[in-house]
Design a protein around this motif. Structure first.
Motif, short mmCIF file in Angstrom:
data_model
loop_
_atom_site.label_atom_id
_atom_site.label_comp_id
_atom_site.label_asym_id
_atom_site.label_seq_id
_atom_site.Cartn_x
_atom_site.Cartn_y
_atom_site.Cartn_z
N ILE A 106 0.84 -1.21 0.00
CA ILE A 106 0.00 0.00 0.00
C ILE A 106 0.87 1.25 0.00
O ILE A 106 0.66 2.18 -0.80
CB ILE A 106 -0.95 0.01 1.21
N HIS A 107 1.86 1.29 0.85
CA HIS A 107 2.67 2.50 0.97
C HIS A 107 3.63 2.66 -0.22
O HIS A 107 3.92 3.79 -0.63
CB HIS A 107 3.41 2.53 2.30
N ALA A 108 4.10 1.55 -0.79
CA ALA A 108 4.93 1.65 -2.00
C ALA A 108 4.10 2.24 -3.14
O ALA A 108 4.58 3.11 -3.89
CB ALA A 108 5.48 0.28 -2.40
N ALA A 109 2.85 1.82 -3.24
CA ALA A 109 1.97 2.36 -4.28
C ALA A 109 1.61 3.81 -3.98
O ALA A 109 1.59 4.66 -4.89
CB ALA A 109 0.70 1.51 -4.38
N ALA A 110 1.35 4.12 -2.74
CA ALA A 110 0.99 5.50 -2.36
C ALA A 110 2.13 6.47 -2.64
O ALA A 110 1.90 7.63 -3.01
CB ALA A 110 0.59 5.55 -0.89
N ARG A 111 3.36 5.99 -2.47
CA ARG A 111 4.52 6.84 -2.75
C ARG A 111 4.81 6.94 -4.24
O ARG A 111 5.62 7.74 -4.67
CB ARG A 111 5.77 6.29 -2.04
N GLY A 112 4.16 6.10 -5.02
CA GLY A 112 4.40 6.09 -6.46
C GLY A 112 5.77 5.53 -6.82
O GLY A 112 6.37 5.95 -7.81
N GLU A 113 6.25 4.57 -6.01
CA GLU A 113 7.56 3.98 -6.31
C GLU A 113 7.53 3.37 -7.71
O GLU A 113 6.60 2.66 -8.08
CB GLU A 113 7.91 2.90 -5.28
N ASN A 114 8.56 3.64 -8.48
CA ASN A 114 8.61 3.19 -9.87
C ASN A 114 9.12 1.76 -9.97
O ASN A 114 10.18 1.48 -10.52
CB ASN A 114 9.50 4.14 -10.69
N ILE A 115 8.32 0.85 -9.39
CA ILE A 115 8.63 -0.59 -9.40
C ILE A 115 7.43 -1.35 -9.93
O ILE A 115 6.33 -0.80 -10.06
CB ILE A 115 8.99 -1.10 -7.98
N THR A 116 7.65 -2.63 -10.23
CA THR A 116 6.58 -3.49 -10.74
C THR A 116 6.36 -4.66 -9.79
O THR A 116 7.33 -5.31 -9.38
CB THR A 116 6.93 -4.01 -12.14
N VAL A 117 5.12 -4.92 -9.44
CA VAL A 117 4.77 -6.03 -8.56
C VAL A 117 4.00 -7.08 -9.35
O VAL A 117 2.98 -6.77 -9.99
CB VAL A 117 3.92 -5.55 -7.37
N ILE A 118 4.49 -8.31 -9.34
CA ILE A 118 3.75 -9.45 -9.89
C ILE A 118 3.11 -10.17 -8.71
O ILE A 118 3.79 -10.76 -7.87
CB ILE A 118 4.68 -10.42 -10.66
N PHE A 119 1.79 -10.07 -8.64
CA PHE A 119 1.03 -10.57 -7.48
C PHE A 119 0.25 -11.81 -7.89
O PHE A 119 -0.69 -11.74 -8.68
CB PHE A 119 0.10 -9.46 -6.99
N VAL A 120 0.62 -12.97 -7.33
CA VAL A 120 -0.02 -14.24 -7.67
C VAL A 120 -1.07 -14.57 -6.62
O VAL A 120 -0.74 -14.78 -5.45
CB VAL A 120 1.03 -15.37 -7.78
N ASN A 121 -2.32 -14.62 -7.04
CA ASN A 121 -3.45 -14.83 -6.13
C ASN A 121 -4.06 -16.20 -6.38
O ASN A 121 -4.72 -16.43 -7.38
CB ASN A 121 -4.49 -13.73 -6.36
N ASN A 122 -3.83 -17.13 -5.44
CA ASN A 122 -4.49 -18.44 -5.53
C ASN A 122 -5.45 -18.68 -4.37
O ASN A 122 -5.86 -19.80 -4.12
CB ASN A 122 -3.46 -19.57 -5.64
N ALA A 123 -5.78 -17.62 -3.65
CA ALA A 123 -6.85 -17.63 -2.64
C ALA A 123 -6.58 -18.55 -1.46
O ALA A 123 -7.50 -18.98 -0.78
CB ALA A 123 -8.19 -18.01 -3.28
N ILE A 124 -5.28 -18.81 -1.19
CA ILE A 124 -4.97 -19.70 -0.07
C ILE A 124 -3.49 -19.58 0.27
O ILE A 124 -2.68 -19.15 -0.56
CB ILE A 124 -5.32 -21.17 -0.44
N TYR A 125 -3.14 -19.91 1.50
CA TYR A 125 -1.72 -20.04 1.85
C TYR A 125 -1.24 -21.38 1.32
O TYR A 125 -1.69 -22.42 1.77
CB TYR A 125 -1.53 -20.00 3.37
N GLY A 126 -0.32 -21.36 0.39
CA GLY A 126 0.11 -22.59 -0.24
C GLY A 126 1.19 -23.33 0.52
O GLY A 126 1.02 -24.48 0.93
N MET A 127 2.33 -22.69 0.75
CA MET A 127 3.51 -23.37 1.29
C MET A 127 3.29 -23.90 2.70
O MET A 127 3.80 -24.96 3.06
CB MET A 127 4.71 -22.43 1.27
N THR A 128 2.52 -23.19 3.51
CA THR A 128 2.41 -23.54 4.92
C THR A 128 1.24 -24.47 5.26
O THR A 128 0.94 -24.68 6.43
CB THR A 128 2.31 -22.26 5.77
#
Length: 248
Positions: A106-128
């Motif tokens: 949220i704060h990285a986006a609010a600051r307008g940081e010039n980065i790219t986020v690849i967000f993988v949503n599988n609707a669950i905690y996978g590894m744990t």
């Protein structure tokens, strides 16, 4: 003989550890192809998250580093500010980004940081072990919601793309899916658009990719693809939620 398909140089030759039917591998390939096709592999730094994708630093054929759980956007911010000529991206799951790391993104986006986020949503905690995530659907059964997610008890799912798109620093936000070929093609275009947004210095970009988790969903690979189409897409509508370039 005509070459129909060739493995991208954006990925290493190391076999991945992902479960059969998990679409992390597809999403990795899309990112690798985009970096290769844009000619920026040598100028890119990726930040691995904690979760099923924790070993992504072994698969992407660019400079990589590892962040503490949820802190990938903060690490990416530091890298980009010190090395502004580099392309910097994070690769994060929903447990990492939408739970422990939600303040960071949220704060990285609010600051307008010039980065790219690849967000993988599988609707669950996978590894744990398949616990309920902030993105788990209403009625979805997990090891911590065995009777299904109840909004009166566990609350409602968080729609990250819609939320981040409201922030002024966000430049490009799109939700795509990996459940079939046409949507995979759209996902690649979105990922490229996100990196092009960073190249133009427009600000924060995020691509949310709906993904599968056959192991923790208790489904076979084919069934899990159908589950994304029938359950996740209606709950998380696909499309562009923010495109600052269209207003320039």
């Amino acid at each position: 003989m005509i070459t129909v398909y060739e493995k991208t140089t954006g990925l290493t030759d190391k076999p991945t550890h992902y479960c059969p039917g998990c679409t992390h591998g597809i999403i990795h390939r899309l990112v690798g192809e985009v970096l290769e096709e844009m000619g920026i592999l040598e100028d890119t730094v990726g930040v691995a998250s904690v979760g099923c994708s924790v070993l992504s630093y072994e698969y992407f054929n660019c400079d990589m580093t590892q962040a503490a759980h949820g802190r990938a956007p903060a690490v990416a911010t530091g890298i980009k500010r010190v090395l502004p000529d580099r392309f910097v991206f994070t690769y994060q799951g929903d447990g990492d980004l939408a739970s422990i790391g939600i303040s960071e993104v949220i704060h990285a986006a609010a600051r307008g940081e010039n980065i790219t986020v690849i967000f993988v949503n599988n609707a669950i905690y996978g590894m744990t072990g398949g616990q309920m995530a902030p993105t788990s659907l209403i009625g979805q059964k997990t090891v911590t919601s065995p009777e299904g997610r109840n909004p009166n008890i566990q609350g409602l799912p968080i729609r990250i793309s819609e939320m981040i798109a409201t922030l002024d620093g966000a430049a490009y936000i799109e939700r795509v899916s990996s459940h079939d070929v046409p949507n995979i093609a759209k996902a690649k275009k979105a990922i490229r658009k996100a990196f092009e947004t960073q190249k133009k210095g427009l600000g924060f970009s995020l691509v949310e990719v709906l993904s599968t988790c056959p192991t923790n969903w208790g489904l076979d690979p084919t069934e899990s693809l159908e589950w994304v189409k029938d359950n996740m897409v209606p709950a998380y509508p696909l499309g562009i939620y923010k495109n600052r370039e269209e207003r320039i």
